[in-house]
Design a protein around this motif. Structure first.
Motif, PDB file in Angstrom:
ATOM      1  N   ILE A  67       0.227  -6.486  16.909  1.00  0.00           N
ATOM      2  CA  ILE A  67      -0.173  -5.023  17.410  1.00  0.00           C
ATOM      3  C   ILE A  67       0.421  -3.994  16.502  1.00  0.00           C
ATOM      4  O   ILE A  67      -0.160  -2.971  16.097  1.00  0.00           O
ATOM      5  N   VAL A  68       1.805  -4.062  16.452  1.00  0.00           N
ATOM      6  CA  VAL A  68       2.688  -3.338  15.684  1.00  0.00           C
ATOM      7  C   VAL A  68       2.219  -2.902  14.040  1.00  0.00           C
ATOM      8  O   VAL A  68       1.658  -1.757  13.493  1.00  0.00           O
ATOM      9  N   ALA A  69       1.393  -4.024  13.505  1.00  0.00           N
ATOM     10  CA  ALA A  69       1.125  -4.051  12.206  1.00  0.00           C
ATOM     11  C   ALA A  69       0.007  -3.210  11.849  1.00  0.00           C
ATOM     12  O   ALA A  69      -0.514  -2.458  11.275  1.00  0.00           O
ATOM     13  N   GLY A  93       0.884  -1.300  -0.038  1.00  0.00           N
ATOM     14  CA  GLY A  93       0.133   0.025  -0.073  1.00  0.00           C
ATOM     15  C   GLY A  93       0.778   1.393  -0.158  1.00  0.00           C
ATOM     16  O   GLY A  93       0.354   2.376   0.117  1.00  0.00           O
ATOM     17  N   ARG A  94       2.143   1.034  -0.165  1.00  0.00           N
ATOM     18  CA  ARG A  94       3.026   2.245  -0.202  1.00  0.00           C
ATOM     19  C   ARG A  94       2.764   3.445   0.987  1.00  0.00           C
ATOM     20  O   ARG A  94       2.492   4.271   1.020  1.00  0.00           O
ATOM     21  N   LEU A  95       3.071   2.535   1.978  1.00  0.00           N
ATOM     22  CA  LEU A  95       2.857   3.327   3.484  1.00  0.00           C
ATOM     23  C   LEU A  95       3.845   4.612   3.559  1.00  0.00           C
ATOM     24  O   LEU A  95       3.493   5.722   4.072  1.00  0.00           O
ATOM     25  N   TRP A  96       5.087   4.530   3.081  1.00  0.00           N
ATOM     26  CA  TRP A  96       5.955   5.540   2.866  1.00  0.00           C
ATOM     27  C   TRP A  96       5.330   6.807   2.061  1.00  0.00           C
ATOM     28  O   TRP A  96       5.703   8.192   2.567  1.00  0.00           O
ATOM     29  N   PHE A 144      11.516   3.884   7.158  1.00  0.00           N
ATOM     30  CA  PHE A 144      10.999   5.363   7.188  1.00  0.00           C
ATOM     31  C   PHE A 144       9.501   5.730   7.663  1.00  0.00           C
ATOM     32  O   PHE A 144       9.087   6.480   8.010  1.00  0.00           O
ATOM     33  N   SER A 145       8.869   4.620   7.143  1.00  0.00           N
ATOM     34  CA  SER A 145       7.354   4.515   7.253  1.00  0.00           C
ATOM     35  C   SER A 145       6.971   4.348   8.951  1.00  0.00           C
ATOM     36  O   SER A 145       6.209   5.025   9.688  1.00  0.00           O
ATOM     37  N   THR A 146       7.717   3.348   9.366  1.00  0.00           N
ATOM     38  CA  THR A 146       7.412   2.939  10.714  1.00  0.00           C
ATOM     39  C   THR A 146       7.930   3.899  11.916  1.00  0.00           C
ATOM     40  O   THR A 146       7.484   3.960  13.126  1.00  0.00           O
ATOM     41  N   PHE A 150      -2.217   3.456  11.105  1.00  0.00           N
ATOM     42  CA  PHE A 150      -2.560   4.771  11.372  1.00  0.00           C
ATOM     43  C   PHE A 150      -1.352   5.916  11.436  1.00  0.00           C
ATOM     44  O   PHE A 150      -1.493   6.969  11.942  1.00  0.00           O
ATOM     45  N   ALA A 151      -0.269   5.452  10.775  1.00  0.00           N
ATOM     46  CA  ALA A 151       0.895   6.201  11.069  1.00  0.00           C
ATOM     47  C   ALA A 151       0.563   7.635  10.124  1.00  0.00           C
ATOM     48  O   ALA A 151       1.164   8.553  10.480  1.00  0.00           O
TER      49      ALA A 151
END
Length: 480
Positions: free
Chosen positions: A235-237, A31-34, A311-313, A242-243
């Protein structure tokens, strides 16, 4: 007796590889979180500048109140990550030790890692000092606005924690006591207080202890830690989805408090930091080429996924499963090394953090027109290295480390309020660099550390165990 027992136990017990937990992040990477985080950054900065009291769209009390509500998702996000990182690191290190093929490899890896972590962190801190002195980013900020900004709220609390850590003067007499205090006499207290260095030492001691007892005795605890790992990563995932909302709110609040008046000066500072990170990345690629025998361009392509996920997390601990998977399946590092090095590197290999702390301290000194002597600069590098190693691999703790470094060299802490908003952005770059440093450590140790079995034999055995894990549903395999 213990050495023989340890060797036997290592041969017989095999916890499930951490890379199997990377599936929880597949939807985030696909989903290209970055990219979502980058868009949220831009929108957050724009919203914050629009609502800043200087624009006179809303009054100052209303703007501050809106900022607090916008930052609520971000503060909850940080709290969740900080809550989960200690059990995740504890379980990952202990289970990672069990992946070693023999005691000699484990000892050689440990000694080599110690030199690599300290050496690369010293280079990163020295690079930060050199860039700060050459480009003088502190001279680009309008000093007239500096006294207006004050430390408040959470920033003031974090700064106070860092200042307290640096309050005690250094003395050679304190070294023996300091070494003794590294051992956690009360591990539960270390876990509660979040002392990551003591937690790492406790994890290593416990892991080695588990390998010195019969596999039938250690298997229940390994399985329990495996459940802790799996639950933590689930939990982290979930939280990571919501990042973007968290980043948007935190940056909006930061811009509401800071305002556009010093934006140009801070932009110059940010550009210098990003340049420093780019140079550190080049250093890592050269290290991988010289010591690891890897083509720099191929190495860069190989680390793309964990780099962007870091970078995302904004947490190298949260990225561990993907980092292990990349090390094993893309870089072809021995599974025993990848599973041992990555969890340790997530808490002790903080090159990006060291560079940032050193450069930020030079920036603050220039901001307040404080001249730092050569001796103080050397002490700055040493302090930065010590403060970076053992830093929790979670977002938001950079202010604590920076405050302790600033206090140790006599730089005022009030300037922290100027860069705390910008720190939300820059800490993502240093997290990506920390993840890169872990992968470089993997390829370097993979080439330099001797092993009792061939690479092909180890990879083949690991594949067989993975098949058993998947087909039989066993988290820990006992094999003869």
């Amino acid at each position: 007796m213990m050495a023989g027992g340890t060797f036997s136990a290592i041969e017989h017990i095999f916890p499930k590889n951490q890379k199997f937990l990377s599936g929880a992040f597949s939807r985030l990477t696909k989903g290209r979180l970055w990219l979502q985080v980058l868009i949220a950054m831009v929108l957050g900065i724009g919203t914050g500048l629009l609502l800043n009291p200087d624009t006179e769209i809303v009054s100052r009390p209303v703007a501050i109140g809106i900022g607090e509500w916008l930052a609520l998702p971000g503060n909850l996000f940080l709290a969740f990550i900080q809550m989960i990182v200690v059990p995740l690191i504890l379980a990952s290190i202990i289970r990672g030790i069990a992946a070693a093929t023999d005691v000699r490899q484990l000892k050689s890896t440990g000694v080599g890692l110690a030199f690599y972590f300290v050496g690369s962190t010293i280079v990163a801190a020295a690079l930060g000092v050199a860039i700060g002195l050459m480009l003088t980013p502190g001279n680009y900020v309008d000093r007239a606005v500096v006294p207006v900004v004050e430390l408040t709220g959470q920033v003031a609390e974090l700064a106070a924690q860092g200042e307290a850590k640096a309050a005690k003067p250094f003395s050679l007499v304190d070294i023996p006591t300091g070494i003794t205090e590294l051992l956690p006499t009360n591990p539960l207290n270390s876990i509660v207080s979040g002392d990551m260095l003591q937690i790492v030492i406790f994890s290593i001691v416990l892991g080695m202890g588990l390998l010195s007892v019969p596999p039938s005795s250690s298997k229940p605890l390994f399985e329990l830690l495996g459940s802790v790992q799996e639950i933590s990563m689930a939990i982290v995932a979930t939280v990571m989805t919501f990042a973007p909302v968290a980043v948007f709110g935190l940056l909006a609040q930061a811009m509401i408090k800071t305002g556009p008046g010093i934006l140009a000066g801070l932009a110059a500072y940010a550009a210098v930091v990003v340049l420093g990170m780019a140079l550190l990345l080049v250093f890592y690629l050269i290290t991988a080429a010289v010591l690891g025998g890897r083509n720099p361009l191929e190495m860069l392509r190989a680390i793309r996924e964990p780099f962007l996920l870091g970078f995302s997390t904004n947490s190298s601990a949260a990225t561990m499963p993907v980092t292990v998977k990349t090390a094993e399946e893309v870089l072809k590092v021995r599974p025993s090394l990848a599973q041992f090095i990555v969890p340790l590197g997530a808490t002790m290999n903080m090159g990006g953090t060291a560079l940032y702390q050193a450069l930020a301290t030079i920036f603050m000194a220039q901001l307040y027109q404080i001249d730092l002597s050569t001796g103080v600069l050397m002490a700055l590098i040493a302090t930065t290295v010590g403060a970076s190693i053992g830093t929790p691999a979670v977002p938001g703790v950079g202010i604590v480390v920076l405050a302790s470094v600033l206090s140790s060299v006599g730089v005022p802490l009030s300037g922290l309020a100027l860069i705390v908003g910008l720190d939300r952005i820059l800490e993502r770059f240093r997290t990506s660099l920390n993840v890169t440093g872990d992968l470089v450590a993997c390829v370097v140790m993979d080439r330099l550390v001797p092993a009792s079995v061939s690479r092909e034999s180890e990879i083949s055995s690991a594949a067989q165990r993975e098949h058993i894990h998947e087909t039989q549903g066993e988290d820990v395999v006992i094999s003869s």
